[in-house]
Write a protein that holds these residues in place. Structure first.
Motif, short mmCIF file in Angstrom:
data_model
loop_
_atom_site.label_atom_id
_atom_site.label_comp_id
_atom_site.label_asym_id
_atom_site.label_seq_id
_atom_site.Cartn_x
_atom_site.Cartn_y
_atom_site.Cartn_z
N THR A 2 0.48 -1.72 0.20
CA THR A 2 0.11 0.08 -0.01
C THR A 2 0.85 1.09 0.24
O THR A 2 1.87 1.43 0.69
N LYS A 3 0.43 2.10 -0.95
CA LYS A 3 0.81 3.30 -0.82
C LYS A 3 0.88 4.55 0.02
O LYS A 3 0.14 4.03 1.41
N PRO A 4 2.08 4.85 0.61
CA PRO A 4 1.92 5.88 2.05
C PRO A 4 1.24 6.88 2.20
O PRO A 4 0.89 7.47 1.16
N TYR A 5 0.81 7.24 2.86
CA TYR A 5 -0.57 7.97 2.91
C TYR A 5 0.11 9.78 2.56
O TYR A 5 -0.96 10.18 1.84
N GLY A 6 1.43 9.28 2.81
CA GLY A 6 2.34 11.02 2.73
C GLY A 6 2.45 11.19 1.17
O GLY A 6 3.32 11.99 0.69
N ALA A 7 2.23 9.91 0.60
CA ALA A 7 2.22 9.40 -0.86
C ALA A 7 1.62 9.49 -1.72
O ALA A 7 1.55 9.66 -3.24
N MET A 8 -0.24 9.77 -1.64
CA MET A 8 -0.94 9.68 -2.16
C MET A 8 -1.29 11.52 -2.48
O MET A 8 -0.70 11.92 -1.89
N SER A 9 -1.95 11.97 -3.48
CA SER A 9 -2.63 12.81 -4.23
C SER A 9 -3.34 13.31 -3.06
O SER A 9 -3.89 12.15 -2.00
N ILE A 10 -4.16 14.38 -2.83
CA ILE A 10 -5.01 14.54 -1.87
C ILE A 10 -6.36 14.30 -2.70
O ILE A 10 -7.62 13.26 -1.69
N ALA A 11 -6.58 14.16 -3.98
CA ALA A 11 -7.92 13.22 -4.46
C ALA A 11 -7.37 11.35 -3.95
O ALA A 11 -9.02 11.59 -2.88
N GLU A 12 -6.97 11.28 -3.74
CA GLU A 12 -6.83 9.35 -3.59
C GLU A 12 -6.64 9.43 -2.12
O GLU A 12 -7.39 8.69 -1.56
N LEU A 13 -6.71 10.15 -0.97
CA LEU A 13 -6.39 10.21 0.93
C LEU A 13 -7.76 10.70 0.42
O LEU A 13 -8.47 10.06 2.18
N SER A 14 -7.92 11.41 0.14
CA SER A 14 -9.60 12.58 0.46
C SER A 14 -11.14 10.98 0.36
O SER A 14 -11.37 11.31 1.46
N ALA A 15 -10.65 10.42 -1.00
CA ALA A 15 -11.87 9.35 -0.92
C ALA A 15 -11.91 8.41 0.04
O ALA A 15 -12.65 7.91 0.68
N LEU A 16 -10.42 8.15 0.55
CA LEU A 16 -10.57 6.43 1.77
C LEU A 16 -11.53 7.66 2.87
O LEU A 16 -11.74 7.17 3.81
N ILE A 17 -10.51 9.07 2.83
CA ILE A 17 -11.15 9.08 4.41
C ILE A 17 -12.27 9.60 4.38
O ILE A 17 -13.75 8.87 5.55
N GLN A 18 -12.79 9.61 3.22
CA GLN A 18 -13.90 10.35 3.16
C GLN A 18 -15.18 9.08 3.38
O GLN A 18 -16.74 9.15 3.53
N THR A 19 -15.15 7.96 2.68
CA THR A 19 -15.70 6.98 2.47
C THR A 19 -15.55 6.18 3.79
O THR A 19 -16.20 4.72 3.94
N GLY A 20 -15.44 6.54 4.68
CA GLY A 20 -14.64 6.18 6.60
C GLY A 20 -13.44 4.60 6.19
O GLY A 20 -13.67 3.89 6.92
N THR A 21 -12.98 4.55 4.83
CA THR A 21 -11.94 3.28 4.83
C THR A 21 -11.25 3.48 5.24
O THR A 21 -10.02 2.53 6.54
N VAL A 22 -9.90 4.90 5.97
CA VAL A 22 -9.31 5.41 6.97
C VAL A 22 -9.77 6.23 7.65
O VAL A 22 -10.55 7.32 6.86
N ASP A 23 -8.83 5.88 8.94
CA ASP A 23 -9.45 7.42 9.72
C ASP A 23 -8.44 8.40 9.85
O ASP A 23 -7.63 8.25 9.90
N PRO A 24 -8.60 9.59 10.35
CA PRO A 24 -8.27 11.06 9.81
C PRO A 24 -6.75 11.14 10.91
O PRO A 24 -5.74 11.38 10.85
#
Length: 453
Positions: A2-24
């Motif tokens: 899995t790509k580190p969160y810091g290496a993701m684009s904002i759009a990639e990471l936002s999708a994970l956070i907004q869907t509840g896949t990952v917690d802030p």
């Protein structure tokens, strides 16, 4: 893996956070751990662990309660050490401001992005007082360009730590400032996207200045869309309003004077390859001479540089006291040149600036201007640290293209377009006239994939 969160684009990471896949909170803990584990300790000047975790917990609670603040809620961001952060002195990459009064409140932009739900994780290193396009800092160390596989190479400045933090995959976005290229240069040299807004588009309250006639702000990130999202929040908007552009051809001007002077062959090859791809995609390309580009260097040779005059006015007392001995001697030498610029010279520079802006606007119109962001790839650090003459010559060359846009009040986006010598990144700079930011961001979004190839 899995790509580190810091290496993701904002759009990639936002999708994970907004869907509840990952917690802030988990995202923030992982980002902080990644920064602490990163071997180059010169990227960050300080971490904001307690604040970051508190902001992440607040974001987590909002999301669980169905009260998301939008696309940026829970996204980590790093701040260049020019932005006031409540409770801490703003040191501007210097030692002399370490004992300065702590900021009583966040800078306006820091506050606006906090209101959008973003999580402030730390403050990034920079050229001292933002006065260099190289990124070398003798006080906090020089962040190494993560693409330099052969020898340690410069990050570019002055937003050096911000660029490296994104390029190294430590954070999805970091904030920068740009007076002569300080967002676009390190973005280009580190192979990421950097957006310099028109001066005055964003609130400057609580941002340590360099030259107020030239200073502007903008994000360093992975994609133009990420920059659009951040720009909206920086203006207090709840959601981006930049529309996607229809597939009509872009109308692009390429200057034939100044911007290719002394350019490395690898940089020119990568830039021209991107232009070729754009032409095949339907872009209209016109190559012209822009007279202002010849006049600006001639004006500086005769009257002095606007940035130097204003930097000297800002630091005049500091330079005449004991603090000067604690500053980077290269910054002191450059700033002291402003003492020679008289008031009639300064007024003449401002009058010429206004005339050149009007004349260039009439020449370019609504077209975009394209050029290499920097005429060379990131050079090795060691020789520049040892040789002041080489440092000043390289600094002038590094700032050569981007500083033209600052003088003309342009906005600009640097997009990676390939590699040059030593397989180092090359940046493609797309610019537009003052206050044409929406059109520029639309154009940059529409052509980004083509430019990247």
């Amino acid at each position: 893996m899995t790509k580190p969160y810091g290496a993701m684009s904002i759009a990639e990471l936002s999708a994970l956070i907004q869907t509840g896949t990952v917690d802030p909170v988990a995202v923030t803990e992982a980002v902080l751990a990644g920064i602490e584990a990163y071997p180059d300790k010169a990227v960050f000047i300080s971490l904001l662990k307690d604040r970051a975790l508190a902001e992440a917990e607040a974001s987590s609670k909002r999301l669980k309660d169905g009260r998301s603040l939008g696309l940026l809620d829970g996204i980590p961001i790093a701040w260049k050490d020019l932005f006031d952060v409540e409770g801490l002195p703003t040191t501007a990459g210097s030692k002399v401001l370490k004992k300065a009064e702590p900021a009583r409140k966040d800078a306006a932009i820091v506050d606006l992005l906090k209101q959008a739900g973003m999580v402030a994780v730390g403050r990034t290193n920079m050229s001292e007082f933002a006065f260099s396009g190289i990124g070398i800092n003798p006080h906090y160390g020089t962040p190494r360009n993560p693409h330099g596989k052969d020898v340690p190479r410069i990050p570019g400045g002055s937003s050096s730590g911000s660029a490296v933090a994104v390029a190294a995959g430590l954070v999805p976005v970091a904030m920068g400032t740009d007076t002569g290229g300080s967002i676009r240069i390190p973005s280009a040299l580190n192979g990421i996207v950097g957006y310099k807004a028109t001066r005055g588009r964003h609130a400057m309250d609580g941002v340590y200045p360099l030259a107020t006639s030239l200073d502007s702000l903008g994000p360093l990130c992975r994609t133009v869309q990420d920059a659009v999202w951040i720009d909206a929040a920086m203006r207090g908007l709840a959601a981006p309003q930049t529309a996607r552009r229809s597939q009509e051809p872009l109308d692009i001007v390429i200057p034939t004077n100044i911007v290719f002077d002394g350019a490395e062959p690898g940089v020119v090859t990568a830039f021209e390859a991107a232009i070729g791809r754009l032409e095949r995609a339907g872009a209209r390309i016109t190559r012209i001479t822009i007279p202002a580009f010849d006049e600006i260097p001639a004006l500086m040779a005769k009257r002095g540089a606007l940035v130097t005059a204003e930097a000297f006015a800002l630091h005049r007392q500091r330079l005449s006291g004991p603090e000067a001995a604690e500053m980077d001697h290269r910054v002191v030498a450059r700033t002291r040149l402003g003492e020679k610029i008289s008031m009639p010279d300064y007024i003449a520079i401002l009058e010429t600036k206004a005339r050149l802006i009007a004349e260039t606007e009439a020449l370019i119109g609504d077209r975009f201007v394209a050029m290499p962001s920097v005429a060379h790839v990131a050079p090795p650090i060691e020789a520049l640290e040892k040789d002041d003459e080489l440092f000043f010559a390289t600094n002038g060359k590094t700032l050569g293209n981007t500083a033209l846009g600052n003088f003309l009040d342009w906005c600009g986006v640097s997009i990676p377009c390939g590699t040059g010598d030593a397989d180092m990144p090359v940046g493609f700079l797309l610019s537009a006239g003052a206050n044409h930011d929406e059109a520029l961001l639309q154009a940059a979004m529409s052509c980004e994939e083509t430019v990247r190839g």
